[in-house]
Design a protein around this motif. Structure first.
Motif, mmCIF file in Angstrom:
data_model
loop_
_atom_site.group_PDB
_atom_site.id
_atom_site.type_symbol
_atom_site.label_atom_id
_atom_site.label_comp_id
_atom_site.label_asym_id
_atom_site.label_seq_id
_atom_site.Cartn_x
_atom_site.Cartn_y
_atom_site.Cartn_z
ATOM 1 N N PRO A 121 -4.207 18.032 7.317
ATOM 2 C CA PRO A 121 -4.227 18.282 5.812
ATOM 3 C C PRO A 121 -4.021 16.819 5.033
ATOM 4 C CG PRO A 121 -1.970 18.480 6.687
ATOM 5 C CD PRO A 121 -3.079 18.351 7.786
ATOM 6 N N ILE A 122 -4.683 15.973 5.315
ATOM 7 C CA ILE A 122 -4.957 14.670 4.473
ATOM 8 C C ILE A 122 -5.007 14.770 2.939
ATOM 9 C CG2 ILE A 122 -5.816 12.217 4.456
ATOM 10 C CD1 ILE A 122 -6.674 12.878 7.493
ATOM 11 N N SER A 123 -5.932 15.574 2.679
ATOM 12 C CA SER A 123 -6.310 15.733 1.106
ATOM 13 C C SER A 123 -4.994 16.411 0.594
ATOM 14 C CB SER A 123 -7.422 16.664 1.047
ATOM 15 O OG SER A 123 -8.727 16.159 1.394
ATOM 16 N N GLY A 124 -4.353 17.158 1.134
ATOM 17 C CA GLY A 124 -3.140 18.115 0.527
ATOM 18 C C GLY A 124 -2.073 17.060 0.229
ATOM 19 N N ALA A 125 -1.861 16.204 1.486
ATOM 20 C CA ALA A 125 -0.858 15.087 1.301
ATOM 21 C C ALA A 125 -1.067 14.163 0.329
ATOM 22 C CB ALA A 125 -0.601 14.449 2.836
ATOM 23 N N LEU A 126 -2.087 13.690 0.192
ATOM 24 C CA LEU A 126 -2.489 12.886 -0.969
ATOM 25 C C LEU A 126 -2.428 13.331 -2.297
ATOM 26 C CD1 LEU A 126 -5.628 10.720 0.565
ATOM 27 C CD2 LEU A 126 -3.203 9.734 0.218
ATOM 28 N N ASN B 172 -7.173 0.030 5.940
ATOM 29 C CA ASN B 172 -8.301 0.124 4.918
ATOM 30 C C ASN B 172 -7.383 0.655 3.670
ATOM 31 O OD1 ASN B 172 -10.720 -0.812 6.148
ATOM 32 N ND2 ASN B 172 -10.249 1.083 7.355
ATOM 33 N N PRO B 173 -7.305 -0.118 2.504
ATOM 34 C CA PRO B 173 -6.524 0.511 1.385
ATOM 35 C C PRO B 173 -7.557 1.502 0.617
ATOM 36 C CG PRO B 173 -7.322 -1.795 0.863
ATOM 37 C CD PRO B 173 -7.702 -1.534 2.311
ATOM 38 N N LEU C 16 0.767 -1.104 0.141
ATOM 39 C CA LEU C 16 0.148 -0.048 0.100
ATOM 40 C C LEU C 16 0.750 1.185 -0.168
ATOM 41 C CD1 LEU C 16 -2.761 -0.769 2.661
ATOM 42 C CD2 LEU C 16 -2.837 -1.124 0.147
ATOM 43 N N VAL C 17 0.538 2.083 -0.745
ATOM 44 C CA VAL C 17 1.255 3.547 -0.679
ATOM 45 C C VAL C 17 0.256 4.265 0.142
ATOM 46 C CG1 VAL C 17 1.587 5.548 -1.953
ATOM 47 C CG2 VAL C 17 1.902 3.395 -3.001
ATOM 48 N N TYR C 18 -0.928 3.896 0.301
ATOM 49 C CA TYR C 18 -1.953 4.774 1.009
ATOM 50 C C TYR C 18 -2.810 3.837 1.977
ATOM 51 C CZ TYR C 18 -6.280 6.936 2.848
ATOM 52 O OH TYR C 18 -7.396 7.318 3.778
ATOM 53 N N GLY C 19 -3.271 4.000 3.140
ATOM 54 C CA GLY C 19 -3.880 3.202 3.641
ATOM 55 C C GLY C 19 -4.608 3.943 4.964
ATOM 56 N N ALA C 20 -5.888 3.988 5.249
ATOM 57 C CA ALA C 20 -6.398 4.651 6.323
ATOM 58 C C ALA C 20 -6.428 3.492 7.641
ATOM 59 C CB ALA C 20 -7.855 5.170 6.324
ATOM 60 N N ALA C 21 -5.467 3.697 8.551
ATOM 61 C CA ALA C 21 -5.407 2.992 9.616
ATOM 62 C C ALA C 21 -6.019 3.476 10.719
ATOM 63 C CB ALA C 21 -3.810 3.024 10.117
ATOM 64 N N ASP C 22 -6.812 2.483 11.316
ATOM 65 C CA ASP C 22 -7.725 2.717 12.528
ATOM 66 C C ASP C 22 -7.013 2.164 13.704
ATOM 67 O OD1 ASP C 22 -9.627 3.698 10.603
ATOM 68 O OD2 ASP C 22 -10.731 1.619 10.736
ATOM 69 N N LEU C 23 -6.893 3.026 14.584
ATOM 70 C CA LEU C 23 -6.401 2.762 15.992
ATOM 71 C C LEU C 23 -7.187 3.512 17.022
ATOM 72 C CD1 LEU C 23 -3.319 4.375 14.337
ATOM 73 C CD2 LEU C 23 -2.792 2.263 15.647
ATOM 74 N N ARG C 24 -7.030 2.726 18.141
ATOM 75 C CA ARG C 24 -7.887 2.958 19.042
ATOM 76 C C ARG C 24 -6.572 3.290 20.315
ATOM 77 N NH1 ARG C 24 -13.048 3.036 22.065
ATOM 78 N NH2 ARG C 24 -12.530 4.062 24.086
#
Length: 86
Positions: free
Chosen positions: A64-69, A49-50, A28-36
């Motif tokens: 700034p997630i959109s900007g980083a992507l 989540n890829p 994965l180059v990008y993945g939304a990691a869920d952490l608690r």
């Protein structure tokens, strides 16, 4: 659910390295990691989540997630870390 509180949390280097290794192993180059984050401050990995959504997190935390992507897509390389808030 925009009523659930989300905050930014500075992850330690060990956790960031582990997340990078997971993403790399999965290709994965990008993945939304869920952490608690536990009351003790310990981060617990739930999933990655890829195609994970992030806009609601960006909106709730001003990260700034959109900007980083967009930087990644434009340049083909990361110019700053992409770590969605937990």
């Amino acid at each position: 659910d925009y009523t659930v509180p989300f905050t930014t949390y500075e992850l330690d280097d060990k956790t960031l390295t582990a997340l990078s290794q997971i993403a790399s192993r999965l290709g994965l180059v990008y993945g939304a990691a869920d952490l608690r984050i536990m009351p003790t401050g310990e981060p617990v990995f739930l999933e990655i989540n890829p195609y994970g959504s992030f806009f609601f997190i960006e909106k709730l935390t001003n990260q700034p997630i959109s900007g980083a992507l967009a930087d990644l897509l434009r340049s083909g390389k990361l110019t700053r870390p992409i770590y969605p808030a937990t």
